[in-house]
Design an enzyme around this catalytic site. Structure first.
Site, mmCIF file in Angstrom:
data_model
loop_
_atom_site.group_PDB
_atom_site.id
_atom_site.type_symbol
_atom_site.label_atom_id
_atom_site.label_comp_id
_atom_site.label_asym_id
_atom_site.label_seq_id
_atom_site.Cartn_x
_atom_site.Cartn_y
_atom_site.Cartn_z
ATOM 1 N N ASP A 44 40.001 33.692 44.326
ATOM 2 C CA ASP A 44 40.927 32.762 43.682
ATOM 3 C C ASP A 44 40.666 31.300 44.070
ATOM 4 O O ASP A 44 41.246 30.384 43.484
ATOM 5 C CB ASP A 44 42.378 33.142 44.013
ATOM 6 N N SER B 8 37.930 45.010 42.511
ATOM 7 C CA SER B 8 39.255 44.520 42.131
ATOM 8 C C SER B 8 40.353 45.178 42.946
ATOM 9 O O SER B 8 40.537 46.397 42.890
ATOM 10 C CB SER B 8 39.501 44.768 40.636
ATOM 11 N N ARG C 185 43.702 40.077 28.552
ATOM 12 C CA ARG C 185 42.910 40.489 29.730
ATOM 13 C C ARG C 185 42.577 41.985 29.698
ATOM 14 O O ARG C 185 43.325 42.788 29.150
ATOM 15 C CB ARG C 185 43.657 40.083 31.007
ATOM 16 N N SER D 33 50.328 37.704 46.522
ATOM 17 C CA SER D 33 49.806 39.083 46.504
ATOM 18 C C SER D 33 50.658 40.001 47.366
ATOM 19 O O SER D 33 50.978 41.129 46.976
ATOM 20 C CB SER D 33 48.381 39.112 47.051
ATOM 21 N N GLN E 164 43.443 44.733 42.375
ATOM 22 C CA GLN E 164 44.513 45.164 41.456
ATOM 23 C C GLN E 164 44.260 46.592 40.995
ATOM 24 O O GLN E 164 45.180 47.401 40.912
ATOM 25 C CB GLN E 164 44.599 44.214 40.260
ATOM 26 N N ARG F 13 37.591 31.007 33.995
ATOM 27 C CA ARG F 13 37.593 29.971 35.035
ATOM 28 C C ARG F 13 36.219 29.340 35.257
ATOM 29 O O ARG F 13 36.140 28.239 35.821
ATOM 30 C CB ARG F 13 38.129 30.550 36.360
ATOM 31 N N GLY G 296 48.770 39.448 36.053
ATOM 32 C CA GLY G 296 47.904 40.630 36.018
ATOM 33 C C GLY G 296 48.251 41.601 37.125
ATOM 34 O O GLY G 296 48.213 42.828 36.934
HETATM 35 C C1 S3P Z 1 45.001 40.029 43.214
HETATM 36 C C2 S3P Z 1 43.683 40.377 43.132
HETATM 37 C C3 S3P Z 1 42.664 39.544 42.491
HETATM 38 C C4 S3P Z 1 43.127 38.101 42.386
HETATM 39 C C5 S3P Z 1 44.509 37.989 41.837
HETATM 40 C C6 S3P Z 1 45.495 38.728 42.720
HETATM 41 C C7 S3P Z 1 45.947 40.955 43.851
HETATM 42 O O1 S3P Z 1 42.437 40.028 41.199
HETATM 43 O O2 S3P Z 1 42.238 37.359 41.585
HETATM 44 O O3 S3P Z 1 44.897 36.634 41.777
HETATM 45 O O4 S3P Z 1 47.074 40.559 44.170
HETATM 46 O O5 S3P Z 1 45.562 42.115 44.025
HETATM 47 P P1 S3P Z 1 41.411 41.258 40.946
HETATM 48 O O6 S3P Z 1 41.909 42.381 41.733
HETATM 49 O O7 S3P Z 1 41.475 41.541 39.485
HETATM 50 O O8 S3P Z 1 40.078 40.745 41.379
#
Ligand code: S3P
Length: 440
Positions: A324, A163, A119, A20, A165, A355, A91
């Site tokens: 995760d 989230s 997704r 991350s 992300q 999952r 993602g």
């Molecule tokens: C991540 C956020 C999480 C996590 C992913 C990495 C990130 O996803 O599950 O493996 O690096 O910001 P979400 O933000 O969709 O929950």
């Protein structure tokens, strides 16, 4: 892959750089003025996808093992890619780059593998559209076509899903918006690596906690900033699998050095400690705005959950800081007196694979009693796991969680699709081999 049961695990290791944090370091350095040196950059395929997309946008990148030199092009220096930007399985790459590309003067096309293309992207299309960007997805799934030549407007946005992300996508777009963008987290804090990395690069960013516990993160755009070197801590989400084996197998003694310990990520450590597993932190320190330390795990449970008639429940705001690690946690739950219940984790169905379904499937194959819910599962414990045919469903975290399951089992297992561990942790099997003592 055939996996033999383990007797114990012992040694001193380190894990590769955090995935991350590596994504963020590369993207934020690419938008800085001048060159940044990233050390201990993640060896994952996902982070390689981020680098290859940035190269596609004209960023000069030199890499030697885990050291990466990024030639930052400033906020207006990216070029249109001549080919679709392939985010692979990642993602994070797609959602964060979408935020960067929304404010560019050129059109972009973001795509990925079959899993990524299934997704949900509405969660980023919506806020980016509110900012004035034109982002097109088919049925809210990738590929994403992002139209350029847009001036982005600031927004006040309450995240409808917990989230990081999505939060990061908006914050990266906010760097180019004309005014103050505010992102509000009401469903509990998610990982704050983007905020920390932006601050490390000198971007003024305000964070405020409201009386109701909601967190507001604000950026006044447009912003430009200078390059800066970044040293990345080891990935706690990779370390977690080794921690899981060491914590459960008696007589284990494992030390993992230099692991990221950001509280928005380290929920697994807090939870395992509260369940009585022996986990110690040594040398807590901070590096490049991220807390880190060395983790010591001994294979002994010091106390059992207070009421072993009711399984411990992991739910609500506990979920995001270990999102995760949930498949691993379910495997470990099968070893707990009283088992374990996981709820409020419907997001797991939207990861690289479903999952919840994948975890339930594999746990049942190993003889565990599992109840499946739309938003989680309950596993009965303690259960003597049987060796079984296991399936990764093409998902790296499922592959590693069930390698742990197989190591804890009574006899040999066979894991199909083990190669996908390289998506986050290519060294997983060789590192395990160096510390695991098999049963004879
Ligand atoms: C991540 C956020 C999480 C996590 C992913 C990495 C990130 O996803 O599950 O493996 O690096 O910001 P979400 O933000 O969709 O929950």
């Amino acid at each position: 892959m055939k996996i033999k049961p383990a007797m114990r695990i012992s040694g001193r290791v380190s894990v590769p750089g955090d995935k991350s944090i590596s994504h963020r370091a590369a993207i934020i350095a690419a938008l800085a003025e001048g060159p940044s040196r990233l050390t201990n950059y993640s060896t994952s395929q996902d982070c390689a996808s981020t680098l290859s997309c940035l190269r596609g946008l004209g960023v000069s990148i030199q890499q030697q093992n885990s050291e990466v030199l990024i030639g930052g092009r400033g906020m207006t220096g990216l070029n249109a890619a001549t080919m679709p930007l392939d985010c692979g399985n990642s993602g994070s790459t797609m959602r964060m780059l979408a935020g960067v590309l929304a404010g560019q003067s050129f059109d972009s096309l973001l795509t990925g593998d079959a899993s990524l293309c299934s997704r949900p992207m509405k969660r980023i299309v919506e806020p980016l559209s509110l900012m004035g960007s034109s982002v097109h997805a088919t049925d809210n799934r990738p590929p994403l076509r992002i139209e350029g030549s847009k001036t982005l407007q600031p927004i006040h946005y309450v995240l409808p899903v917990a989230s990081a992300q999505v939060k990061s996508c908006i914050l990266l777009a906010a760097l180019k918006a004309q005014g103050r963008t505010e992102v509000v987290e009401r469903l509990g804090p998610t990982r704050d690596h983007t905020e920390r990395m932006l601050r490390w690069f000198g971007v003024p960013l305000e964070t405020q906690a409201g009386v109701d516990g909601a967190i507001t993160i604000a950026i006044n755009g447009p912003v430009s900033y200078a390059a800066r070197d970044v040293n990345i801590p080891g990935d706690i989400s990779s370390a977690a699998f080794l921690i899981g084996v060491a914590a459960v197998l008696p007589d284990s003694q494992l030390r993992i050095d230099n692991v990221g310990l950001n509280a928005t990520r380290s929920g697994i450590l807090t939870l395992l400690s509260s369940l009585g597993f022996a986990i110690e932190i040594r040398n807590p320190r901070e590096d490049c705005n991220e807390p880190k330390g060395d983790i010591l795990i001994s294979g002994k449970v010091e106390k059992r959950p207070a009421d072993s008639n009711r399984p411990p429940r992991v739910a609500g705001p506990l979920i995001a800081p270990l999102i995760d690690e949930l498949p691993l946690l379910a495997v470990m739950g099968s070893q707990l007196a009283g088992g374990l219940e996981i709820r409020d984790a419907g997001e797991l169905r939207l990861k690289e694979t479903d999952r919840i379904a994948a975890t339930v499937n594999n746990l049942r194959a190993m003889g565990a009693l599992v109840e499946e819910f739309e938003d989680g599962l309950a596993v009965t414990g303690p259960t003597a796991l049987k060796g079984a045919p296991l399936d990764s469903f093409g998902d790296h975290r499922i592959a590693m969680a069930f390698t742990v399951g197989a190591l804890l089992a009574n006899d040999d297992s066979e894991l199909t699709g083990a190669d996908c561990v390289a998506v986050s942790f290519p060294e997983f099997f060789s590192l395990l081999d160096s510390v695991v003592q098999s049963r004879v």
